[in-house]
Scaffold this motif. Structure first.
Motif, PDB file in Angstrom:
ATOM      1  N   PHE A 276       0.835  -1.192   0.000  1.00 14.55           N
ATOM      2  CA  PHE A 276       0.000   0.000   0.000  1.00 14.55           C
ATOM      3  C   PHE A 276       0.876   1.251   0.000  1.00 14.55           C
ATOM      4  N   HIS A 277       0.396   2.282  -0.676  1.00 14.55           N
ATOM      5  CA  HIS A 277       1.067   3.582  -0.678  1.00 14.55           C
ATOM      6  C   HIS A 277       0.007   4.651  -0.887  1.00 14.55           C
ATOM      7  N   GLN A 278       0.413   5.882  -0.884  1.00 12.40           N
ATOM      8  CA  GLN A 278      -0.546   6.979  -0.892  1.00 12.40           C
ATOM      9  C   GLN A 278      -1.374   7.033  -2.167  1.00 12.40           C
ATOM     10  N   SER A 279      -0.851   6.516  -3.268  1.00 11.59           N
ATOM     11  CA  SER A 279      -1.582   6.564  -4.534  1.00 11.59           C
ATOM     12  C   SER A 279      -2.379   5.296  -4.806  1.00 11.59           C
ATOM     13  N   TYR A 280      -2.250   4.298  -3.945  1.00 11.28           N
ATOM     14  CA  TYR A 280      -2.961   3.033  -4.153  1.00 11.28           C
ATOM     15  C   TYR A 280      -4.450   3.253  -3.924  1.00 11.28           C
ATOM     16  N   SER A 281      -5.282   2.678  -4.780  1.00  9.32           N
ATOM     17  CA  SER A 281      -6.698   3.026  -4.763  1.00  9.32           C
ATOM     18  C   SER A 281      -7.592   1.795  -4.823  1.00  9.32           C
ATOM     19  N   TYR A 282      -8.884   2.020  -4.661  1.00  6.01           N
ATOM     20  CA  TYR A 282      -9.916   0.997  -4.802  1.00  6.01           C
ATOM     21  C   TYR A 282      -9.838   0.356  -6.187  1.00  6.01           C
TER      22      TYR A 282
END
Length: 554
Positions: free
Chosen positions: A113-119
């Motif tokens: 996971f990272h800040q740009s990881y999304s649904y």
């Protein structure tokens, strides 16, 4: 019990008393704490007492969280596994090999996971498809793994204990998925237990045993048509044998049916579909959505209407899990593990969306309080299978456990991993590395907090003084600079002191800045201090870290 600002009895802690409040929180979450030192077997025994669905291994950097995901994954996949494999560090290579075998079978998947990881990355979202020249819904990693753990199918028709050395594997398309007639062809084949081929024209090839005979018949009627007609009939009639497995594709990323061939070629021009070449099959799966990596290793389905897979490309174990029954050879339902590294660095609410409720053990498919949701992009009815485990890791130096989303906290069980000093040497050329790290960490905990102590893994290199000095210079001191925001006075306290410039027996040099030399006068009264790093510290710099440290009696 949690205490809120309007109902605190006397003598209960305020929120600023972090250690007490944290312990109260951990009790409420039923957190397991891994011993900081001592018997290695006891440490791993505590890790393997339970097999919950959702786990987060959390702790400061360098405490072996990612390292131990191998052992925890193996235990989740096979609770009856040889415990010595999990406890014995000399068998690490054996454990890693088994872990990689599970990965090849797609029973273990990994993401960070990272800040740009999304649904859209995790569950599903729209992605551009150049073949369709438009956007289509694409499954994310989590949805893909859920489909592998519990294939989304109307019904598995039967099971098949196949011998991969005796059967061949074919891919076929029953109609073009971009044409309206595709569903008609597919449903005709399912209802009539056949596979059908659209190539070859209106010719009966029943008496053709050689490719040359097929070509002769075809060229006599269709002299200028594509030669793939000949290849397709050759594969369909002569290559396929009884008991071979045929995969019906849906695009190049999914399979919609799996069949077992159980009859020879025949020609029938009088059906409700335009295809005229048929073979009987026994359907094993129908109306399903199996991801391609449940069948192939690192490949996608080709657009060709019919072809035979290379045997080495088949994910045999994954396919066997799909086609064999739980009772076959006393086989148990396979388990799956999703490893989420740095789980606390992503926006949990955004990534999980409505699935945050479904990951609870009692909301899983087949459980007492089973729940499903309608996914927003595809409109699929979706649930999370009970044989899927989520294993997260979390670095508390990035974000404290107390700051995690409440919805996430109460759905996971937590295993705290603190430094294991027992793994460090007590005498390397006269230096007690174990004692040195204890001194560093107790000072950090006093000046900052326990979430930012330094893990033992940083010092698990070859036992040489030069290596430990390099670790201190390139890893530990930069971490301290980050922790204390370049407050060198506190860094000095953690490192056990400083020395004057040129002193080889310390990590830090400290000197006064003579403002009169700089400005011709004293600017601030007391001269400020300047700190710099010793580029070539000696062994004594390690000794000085814990020289004045008095360890608690063990």
């Amino acid at each position: 019990m949690y205490h809120y600002k309007y109902d605190r009895p006397n003598n209960n802690p305020w929120q600023k008393d972090r250690a007490v409040v944290l312990q109260d929180l951990l009790k409420g979450l039923a957190v397991e704490t891994i011993p900081e030192e001592g018997n290695k077997t006891e440490r791993n025994k505590m890790m393997s007492q339970t097999t919950p669905k959702n786990i987060i291994m959390y702790g400061p950097p360098g405490t072996g969280k990612t390292y131990h995901t191998i052992y925890k994954s193996l235990e989740l996949l096979d609770p009856s596994i040889d415990k010595d494999l999990l406890d014995n560090p000399d068998r690490r290579d054996e454990a890693a090999k088994l872990f990689n075998e599970y990965k090849e079978k797609n029973q273990i998947m990994f993401c960070t996971f990272h800040q740009s990881y999304s649904y859209e990355d995790f569950v599903e979202g729209y992605r551009f498809n150049p073949e369709k020249e438009g956007f289509e819904v694409k499954d994310g990693l989590f949805k893909t793994l859920c489909h592998m753990a519990h294939p989304q199918t109307s019904e598995r028709q039967t099971t098949y204990q196949f011998d991969e050395d005796q059967v061949n594997f074919f891919k076929m398309s029953l109609g073009n998925i971009y044409k309206s007639e595709s569903e008609q062809i597919y449903h005709y084949c399912i209802e009539n237990n056949v596979i059908a081929l659209g190539y070859g024209g209106a010719i009966d090839y029943s008496n053709c045993t050689e490719k040359s005979e097929i070509e002769e018949k075809f060229r006599a009627k269709y002299s200028n048509d594509t030669p793939f007609n000949i290849d397709a009939i050759e594969r369909f009639k002569n290559w396929m044998r009884n008991d071979d497995i045929v995969i019906i594709s849906s695009g190049n990323k999914k399979a919609k049916a799996i069949g077992r061939i159980n009859g020879g070629y025949y020609y029938n021009p009088n059906t409700e579909i335009r295809y005229k070449h048929f073979r009987p099959v026994e359907w094993l799966y129908t109306d399903t959505e199996l991801p391609v990596n449940a069948i192939l290793k690192g490949k996608r389905f080709s657009q060709q209407s019919i072809y035979m897979f290379y045997r080495e490309d088949i994910n045999v174990e994954s396919l066997r899990n799909l086609l064999t029954d739980d009772s076959d050879n006393n086989k148990k339902t396979p388990h799956y593990v999703l490893i989420i590294d740095e789980i606390n660095r992503g926006n949990i609410s955004k990534i999980f969306g409505e699935l945050i409720t479904l990951i609870e053990p009692d909301k899983r498919l087949g459980s007492k309080n089973e729940l499903t949701v309608t996914l927003p992009y595809s409109g699929d009815i979706f649930g999370i299978p009970s044989n899927l485990h989520i294993l997260g890791t979390m670095n508390t130096a990035d974000r404290s456990i107390s700051l995690l989303d409440t919805a996430l906290r109460r759905r996971f069980e937590f295993i705290e991993m603190m430094p294991d000093y027992s793994l460090l040497p007590t005498d390397t050329d006269g230096v007690n590395i174990r004692q040195m790290l204890k001194a560093l960490n107790e000072r950090i905990e006093y000046l900052f907090d326990r979430d930012h102590v330094i893990g033992h893994a940083l010092f698990l290199s070859e036992e040489k003084i030069e290596n430990y000095l390099k670790v201190m210079q390139s890893k530990v001191i930069p971490l301290l600079q980050e922790y204390f925001y370049d407050n060198w006075e506190q860094i000095e306290l953690v490192l056990g002191g400083s020395g004057s410039k040129g002193d080889e027996d310390v990590f830090l040099w400290k000197e006064e800045i003579d403002s009169k030399k700089l400005f011709g006068k004293n600017v601030h009264g007391n001269n400020p201090l300047k700190y710099s790093l010793n580029p070539f510290p000696s062994k004594n710099a390690l000794l000085n870290v814990y020289e004045n440290y008095q360890a608690d009696e063990e």
